[in-house]
Design a protein around this motif. Structure first.
Motif, short mmCIF file in Angstrom:
data_model
loop_
_atom_site.label_atom_id
_atom_site.label_comp_id
_atom_site.label_asym_id
_atom_site.label_seq_id
_atom_site.Cartn_x
_atom_site.Cartn_y
_atom_site.Cartn_z
N LEU A 94 38.79 36.58 39.29
CA LEU A 94 39.99 37.39 39.09
C LEU A 94 40.64 37.10 37.74
CD1 LEU A 94 41.52 37.19 42.67
CD2 LEU A 94 40.74 39.28 41.50
N LYS A 95 40.72 35.81 37.38
CA LYS A 95 41.30 35.44 36.08
C LYS A 95 40.46 35.99 34.94
CE LYS A 95 43.63 31.24 37.54
NZ LYS A 95 43.69 29.78 37.44
N ALA A 123 41.70 38.67 32.11
CA ALA A 123 41.60 38.41 30.67
C ALA A 123 40.83 39.52 29.97
CB ALA A 123 40.92 37.05 30.44
N MET A 124 39.75 39.99 30.58
CA MET A 124 38.98 41.07 29.95
C MET A 124 39.79 42.36 29.90
SD MET A 124 35.03 40.48 31.15
CE MET A 124 35.31 40.10 32.88
N ARG A 125 40.56 42.63 30.95
CA ARG A 125 41.40 43.85 30.95
C ARG A 125 42.50 43.75 29.90
NH1 ARG A 125 40.71 43.61 36.89
NH2 ARG A 125 39.33 45.34 37.42
N LEU A 175 32.50 44.84 28.39
CA LEU A 175 33.56 44.27 29.21
C LEU A 175 33.72 45.05 30.52
CD1 LEU A 175 36.33 43.33 26.61
CD2 LEU A 175 34.69 41.84 27.75
N THR A 176 33.63 46.35 30.43
CA THR A 176 33.73 47.18 31.63
C THR A 176 32.63 46.83 32.62
OG1 THR A 176 34.71 48.96 30.33
CG2 THR A 176 33.82 49.56 32.48
N GLU A 177 31.42 46.67 32.12
CA GLU A 177 30.29 46.29 33.00
C GLU A 177 30.49 44.90 33.58
OE1 GLU A 177 26.54 46.76 31.01
OE2 GLU A 177 26.87 48.90 30.68
#
Length: 123
Positions: free
Chosen positions: A33-34, A38-40, A51-53
């Motif tokens: 989740l973290k 961070a990617m979002r 990042l979406t993948e």
């Protein structure tokens, strides 16, 4: 590992190891989740395909982890009884409330998604 083999493995674990299984999986979920958060934050518009993948892969893994937790709860109930399963289950419920694995979609995005679905082609 498929759920049948996992169940068999869980049934053979020592009790203390079986009871520590869920917190270990929950720890993994918390880290995933973290990572997704961070990617979002790094790519808020979701324009970076990598990042979406990665986020999608993490979501799929969290879903498998949730299934593993549910299976572990069933094995705890079988091996240790209803009271133990209830106690562990209440901890699982608290964790799930604090750390939802399904992304929360803001209300304005929900409305936009619903509107886009309504504007589709109908036959």
């Amino acid at each position: 590992m498929d759920l049948a083999r996992l169940k068999q493995a869980l049934q053979q674990l020592p009790i203390d190891t079986l009871l520590s299984e869920i917190p270990e999986v929950q720890n993994s979920i918390a880290h995933l989740l973290k990572s997704n958060e961070a990617m979002r934050e790094f790519d808020p518009k979701g324009e970076d395909r990598d990042l979406t993948e990665a986020i999608e892969e993490n979501q799929a893994l969290m879903e498998r982890h949730e299934n593993r937790i549910d299976l572990t709860l069933r094995v705890i109930k079988e091996r240790l009884g209803e009271a133990a399963a209830y106690e562990v289950g209440s901890n699982v419920d608290a964790f799930r409330k604090e750390h939802p694995t399904k992304p929360v979609v803001p209300e304005n995005q929900k409305q936009q998604q619903e509107q886009e679905q309504e504007e589709g082609v109908f036959l």
